[in-house]
Design an enzyme around this catalytic site. Sequence first.
Site, PDB file in Angstrom:
ATOM      1  N   SER A  33      -7.662   3.674   9.509  1.00  0.00           N
ATOM      2  CA  SER A  33      -8.376   3.666   8.235  1.00  0.00           C
ATOM      3  C   SER A  33      -7.606   2.859   7.188  1.00  0.00           C
ATOM      4  O   SER A  33      -8.158   1.973   6.531  1.00  0.00           O
ATOM      5  CB  SER A  33      -8.572   5.106   7.747  1.00  0.00           C
ATOM      6  OG  SER A  33      -9.121   5.134   6.453  1.00  0.00           O
ATOM      7  N   HIS A  86       0.847  -1.191   0.000  1.00  0.00           N
ATOM      8  CA  HIS A  86       0.000   0.000   0.000  1.00  0.00           C
ATOM      9  C   HIS A  86       0.878   1.235   0.000  1.00  0.00           C
ATOM     10  O   HIS A  86       1.830   1.331   0.774  1.00  0.00           O
ATOM     11  CB  HIS A  86      -0.909   0.036   1.230  1.00  0.00           C
ATOM     12  CG  HIS A  86      -1.686   1.313   1.346  1.00  0.00           C
ATOM     13  ND1 HIS A  86      -2.827   1.559   0.610  1.00  0.00           N
ATOM     14  CD2 HIS A  86      -1.467   2.431   2.082  1.00  0.00           C
ATOM     15  CE1 HIS A  86      -3.290   2.764   0.896  1.00  0.00           C
ATOM     16  NE2 HIS A  86      -2.482   3.321   1.785  1.00  0.00           N
ATOM     17  N   ASP A  93     -15.423   2.501   7.944  1.00  0.00           N
ATOM     18  CA  ASP A  93     -14.339   3.419   7.587  1.00  0.00           C
ATOM     19  C   ASP A  93     -14.812   4.427   6.552  1.00  0.00           C
ATOM     20  O   ASP A  93     -14.499   5.617   6.639  1.00  0.00           O
ATOM     21  CB  ASP A  93     -13.136   2.637   7.055  1.00  0.00           C
ATOM     22  CG  ASP A  93     -12.053   3.555   6.532  1.00  0.00           C
ATOM     23  OD1 ASP A  93     -11.512   4.332   7.351  1.00  0.00           O
ATOM     24  OD2 ASP A  93     -11.752   3.504   5.334  1.00  0.00           O
ATOM     25  N   LYS A 135      -8.564  -1.337   5.738  1.00  0.00           N
ATOM     26  CA  LYS A 135      -8.795  -1.739   4.354  1.00  0.00           C
ATOM     27  C   LYS A 135      -7.825  -2.833   3.924  1.00  0.00           C
ATOM     28  O   LYS A 135      -8.189  -3.766   3.205  1.00  0.00           O
ATOM     29  CB  LYS A 135      -8.680  -0.520   3.432  1.00  0.00           C
ATOM     30  CG  LYS A 135      -9.810   0.486   3.617  1.00  0.00           C
ATOM     31  CD  LYS A 135      -9.810   1.543   2.559  1.00  0.00           C
ATOM     32  CE  LYS A 135      -8.799   2.632   2.805  1.00  0.00           C
ATOM     33  NZ  LYS A 135      -9.210   3.595   3.822  1.00  0.00           N
ATOM     34  N   ARG A 170     -15.055  12.730   8.889  1.00  0.00           N
ATOM     35  CA  ARG A 170     -13.805  13.418   9.209  1.00  0.00           C
ATOM     36  C   ARG A 170     -13.500  14.507   8.198  1.00  0.00           C
ATOM     37  O   ARG A 170     -12.964  15.559   8.527  1.00  0.00           O
ATOM     38  CB  ARG A 170     -12.652  12.410   9.257  1.00  0.00           C
ATOM     39  CG  ARG A 170     -12.695  11.472  10.460  1.00  0.00           C
ATOM     40  CD  ARG A 170     -11.791  10.271  10.255  1.00  0.00           C
ATOM     41  NE  ARG A 170     -10.432  10.683   9.914  1.00  0.00           N
ATOM     42  CZ  ARG A 170      -9.598   9.963   9.158  1.00  0.00           C
ATOM     43  NH1 ARG A 170      -9.991   8.806   8.653  1.00  0.00           N
ATOM     44  NH2 ARG A 170      -8.385  10.393   8.908  1.00  0.00           N
TER      45      ARG A 170
END
Length: 435
Positions: free
Chosen positions: A183, A82, A161, A187, A168
């Site tokens: 968050s 990621h 999320d 995922k 947010r």
Amino acid sequence: MRTVDLIAKKRDGGELSDAEIRYLIRGYTDGSIPDYQMSAWAMAVYFRGMTPQERADLTMAMVDSGDRIDLSGIAGTKVDKHSTGGVGDTTTLVLAPLVASVGVPVAKMSGRGLGHTGGTVDKLESIPGFHVEISNERFLELVNRNGLAVIGQSGDLTPADKKLYALRDVTATVESMPLIASSIMSKKIAAGADAIVLDVKTGDGAFMKGLDAARGLARAMVDIGGRVGRKTIAVLSDMSQPLGYAIGNALEVKEAIDTLRGQGPRDLYELSLTLGSHMVVLAGKAGTTEEARRLLERSVSSGQALATFKTFLAAQGGDADVVDRPERLPTAAYRIPVPAPKDGYVSRMSAERIGTAAMLLGAGRATKESTIDLAVGIVLHKKIGDRTVQGEPLATIHSSRERADEAISMLLESIEIAPDPVPALPLVYDVIDGR
């Protein structure tokens, strides 16, 4: 439990239990806890922070709010990568076939771009015929057969999320480090990986622009991974300037192909080897990153990495001939050189503004509803530390319009030229492995 009591507990610096966090996440997801109470809790977290255990508990509460992808049908250790996002961040297009070519299964879930950052799905869809809309069964079948497949993000993963992030975004709590870390990790864990390599960007084009903030986020995510049973490593890499030279979907695909041939930009190749080496070690295919790097380098030099990329494209409907005939990729109608205004050395680049200039051309989305032009973008010819000569091109604009004055102006404002030589920036600042 009462929501107001949990808000007050966090407001006063208390630590919430797993049961209390799950109560909040479950209630907010099903609508029994209203936005105004969750906003108050998020602001309390923003100011008070969360303990490492709270971050892990929040992550798993969001994972459990929706579906999980079951990758148990894929043989071997599944390692996901990621990136926290940047400009010209083409590493997935290089990494996925590179790592798969040495026997590490890559089952990748990717998304589309928004704003100045590009999306892997958009880049892949610039290849004629390629599609990510495949069933989960087909997805697993392709990974088992070819070692690699990419699927679009499911709407059923981590719904808590998605809902919390939207809140947010309108309550000035996006920058809360515990909420960012949870968050991202929720995922990744819901996507089914056994191990995770994180590319945490720092610099002008990154979400976390300061090195200390990026290091704090990396440590928080590595800690979450360890607490919930996922081997996790974070690499802190530079995003003070775009990665590689190409910014734009089809342009980045061509650059990824060049890199898989061993002929791409040095920084993109080096970062791909660094991230890939950690993925190979976590998958148990090598004992050290040095050994893993040698495996990956051999795969590039032998052509195996490029062959894996071709197989991957064809399996998902893509025109694999683009690898040998890149002119089959979408091509912009106009190429506009941007000359250097003076002699000197590139001393600074604003990666974010360069990404925005590419977005103005149509390479990115200003909103989720925006339509993008897969052919347009920017190809840089200089990076920080490089010498410039007045009149020689700093970059080339690939545009669907004959004039691109706004993008050119923004690009020139994004690049500073100094009279004296400046050192090149480091590519990797740190590696955090949880030990």
